[in-house]
Design a protein around this motif. Structure first.
Motif, PDB file in Angstrom:
ATOM      1  N   PHE A  78      -9.053 -42.448  24.780  1.00 27.28           N
ATOM      2  CA  PHE A  78      -8.690 -41.090  24.384  1.00 27.28           C
ATOM      3  C   PHE A  78      -8.786 -40.202  25.622  1.00 27.28           C
ATOM      4  N   LYS A  79      -7.636 -39.819  26.168  1.00 26.03           N
ATOM      5  CA  LYS A  79      -7.587 -38.996  27.372  1.00 26.03           C
ATOM      6  C   LYS A  79      -7.609 -37.525  26.989  1.00 26.03           C
ATOM      7  N   THR A  80      -8.237 -36.698  27.878  1.00 24.63           N
ATOM      8  CA  THR A  80      -8.300 -35.265  27.659  1.00 24.63           C
ATOM      9  C   THR A  80      -7.666 -34.544  28.842  1.00 24.63           C
ATOM     10  N   GLN A  81      -7.651 -33.183  28.784  1.00 27.25           N
ATOM     11  CA  GLN A  81      -7.091 -32.400  29.877  1.00 27.25           C
ATOM     12  C   GLN A  81      -8.035 -32.344  31.078  1.00 27.25           C
ATOM     13  N   SER A  82      -9.282 -32.755  30.887  1.00 25.63           N
ATOM     14  CA  SER A  82     -10.248 -32.783  31.980  1.00 25.63           C
ATOM     15  C   SER A  82     -10.318 -34.201  32.545  1.00 25.63           C
ATOM     16  N   PRO A  83     -11.104 -34.430  33.615  1.00 24.59           N
ATOM     17  CA  PRO A  83     -11.259 -35.798  34.137  1.00 24.59           C
ATOM     18  C   PRO A  83     -12.000 -36.722  33.179  1.00 24.59           C
ATOM     19  N   VAL A  84     -12.641 -36.157  32.159  1.00 22.74           N
ATOM     20  CA  VAL A  84     -13.429 -36.961  31.219  1.00 22.74           C
ATOM     21  C   VAL A  84     -12.529 -37.546  30.140  1.00 22.74           C
ATOM     22  N   SER A  85     -12.706 -38.839  29.876  1.00 26.83           N
ATOM     23  CA  SER A  85     -12.019 -39.478  28.752  1.00 26.83           C
ATOM     24  C   SER A  85     -13.014 -40.386  28.029  1.00 26.83           C
ATOM     25  N   PHE A  86     -12.611 -40.848  26.862  1.00 27.62           N
ATOM     26  CA  PHE A  86     -13.503 -41.632  26.015  1.00 27.62           C
ATOM     27  C   PHE A  86     -12.798 -42.917  25.585  1.00 27.62           C
ATOM     28  N   ARG A  87     -13.617 -43.955  25.367  1.00 29.07           N
ATOM     29  CA  ARG A  87     -13.071 -45.214  24.858  1.00 29.07           C
ATOM     30  C   ARG A  87     -13.974 -45.761  23.752  1.00 29.07           C
ATOM     31  N   THR A  88     -13.362 -46.414  22.799  1.00 31.70           N
ATOM     32  CA  THR A  88     -14.096 -47.187  21.801  1.00 31.70           C
ATOM     33  C   THR A  88     -13.465 -48.573  21.740  1.00 31.70           C
ATOM     34  N   GLU A  89     -14.290 -49.583  21.468  1.00 33.61           N
ATOM     35  CA  GLU A  89     -13.736 -50.937  21.434  1.00 33.61           C
ATOM     36  C   GLU A  89     -14.588 -51.861  20.569  1.00 33.61           C
ATOM     37  N   ALA A  90     -13.963 -52.934  20.135  1.00 34.31           N
ATOM     38  CA  ALA A  90     -14.647 -54.046  19.471  1.00 34.31           C
ATOM     39  C   ALA A  90     -14.637 -55.220  20.441  1.00 34.31           C
ATOM     40  N   GLU A  91     -15.813 -55.804  20.665  1.00 33.32           N
ATOM     41  CA  GLU A  91     -15.947 -56.856  21.672  1.00 33.32           C
ATOM     42  C   GLU A  91     -16.607 -58.090  21.065  1.00 33.32           C
ATOM     43  N   LEU A  92     -16.118 -59.248  21.453  1.00 33.59           N
ATOM     44  CA  LEU A  92     -16.731 -60.517  21.092  1.00 33.59           C
ATOM     45  C   LEU A  92     -17.121 -61.223  22.385  1.00 33.59           C
ATOM     46  N   GLY A  93     -18.432 -61.507  22.540  1.00 33.50           N
ATOM     47  CA  GLY A  93     -18.925 -62.096  23.780  1.00 33.50           C
ATOM     48  C   GLY A  93     -19.679 -63.389  23.542  1.00 33.50           C
TER      49      GLY A  93
END
Length: 241
Positions: A91-106
């Motif tokens: 999820f990108k924003t107008q600032s340098p900060v962005s966010f991510r969410t994910e599902a991971e299998l390790g």
């Protein structure tokens, strides 16, 4: 006539005195400078993209400890490896900060280097065997801060894992533990991403992760609760769509 003249003269004197008398502070209207507005950090989401990721790296486990045969066995592990696949959304924003969410299998694999049996001694090499493996599912969240080509990030995640201890054995005791159990898994981490292109990033990351309060039962029926914690250094690739 004299009274009227005197009244007019007195009024003029009062007017002249008032013109020279400074105004009181509480009668003055002072306009304060307006307070500057608080800086606004733009966090409105401007773009969203799905991505897939693959990671591989080295794993370094902390010692584990369990009870059996009326004593305690503390296991030290050789460096192992970890593999992971993930699907996420950025999820990108107008600032340098962005966010991510994910599902991971390790998947984590570690070989026992040494078993320290309390009151008996330490056993390693051919006198000690054992392998610990963990299949870990995590829901992860990331905060990215874009600095041009490089994007540092922090991460945290929580999930569930199946932890297997296979053929934990020493020469004098024989096999003492061979079981698999489930537990709550978590991770916290830091790293940086290098943008190869608009859609491909190479990630270098460090994580501290664990599987908590795993109840294990030794071959003689003795039960123990242990925490399985490890450090991971990984390299990965992300492809956005």
């Amino acid at each position: 006539m004299l009274k009227k003249t005197t009244l007019i003269a007195g009024t003029c004197i009062l007017c002249i005195a008032a013109s020279f008398y400074p105004a009181r502070a509480d009668d003055a209207v002072i306009e304060a400078d307006p307070t500057p507005p608080e800086p606004i950090v733009e966090t409105q989401v401007t773009d969203q993209k799905w991505y897939i990721a693959a990671r591989i790296g080295a794993a370094f486990a902390e010692d584990t400890e369990f009870n059996t045969l009326g004593t305690t066995v503390e296991t030290e592990f050789d460096p192992g490896y970890n593999l992971a696949l993930a699907v996420g959304r950025v999820f990108k924003t107008q600032s340098p900060v962005s966010f991510r969410t994910e599902a991971e299998l390790g998947y984590i694999v570690l070989e026992a280097e040494q078993h320290q049996v309390a009151g008996v001694g330490a056993f390693s090499g051919s006198a000690a065997t054992g392998e610990a493996t963990a299949l870990v599912g995590l829901a992860n969240a990331y905060i990215d801060y874009e600095l041009g080509t490089f994007t540092p990030f922090v991460s945290a995640g929580i999930g569930y894992a199946n932890l297997e201890f296979d053929n934990f054995d020493t020469t004098p005791t024989g096999q003492v533990l061979d079981t698999n159990e489930d537990g709550v898994a978590w991770q916290i981490g830091v790293g940086t991403a290098y943008a190869v292109s608009d859609s491909i990033n190479i990630d270098l990351s460090y994580r501290y992760s664990g599987i908590e309060n795993v109840g294990v039962t030794a071959n003689d029926g003795t039960s123990s609760d242990l925490d399985f914690r490890n450090h991971q250094v990984s390299i990965g690739i992300r492809k956005a769509f």
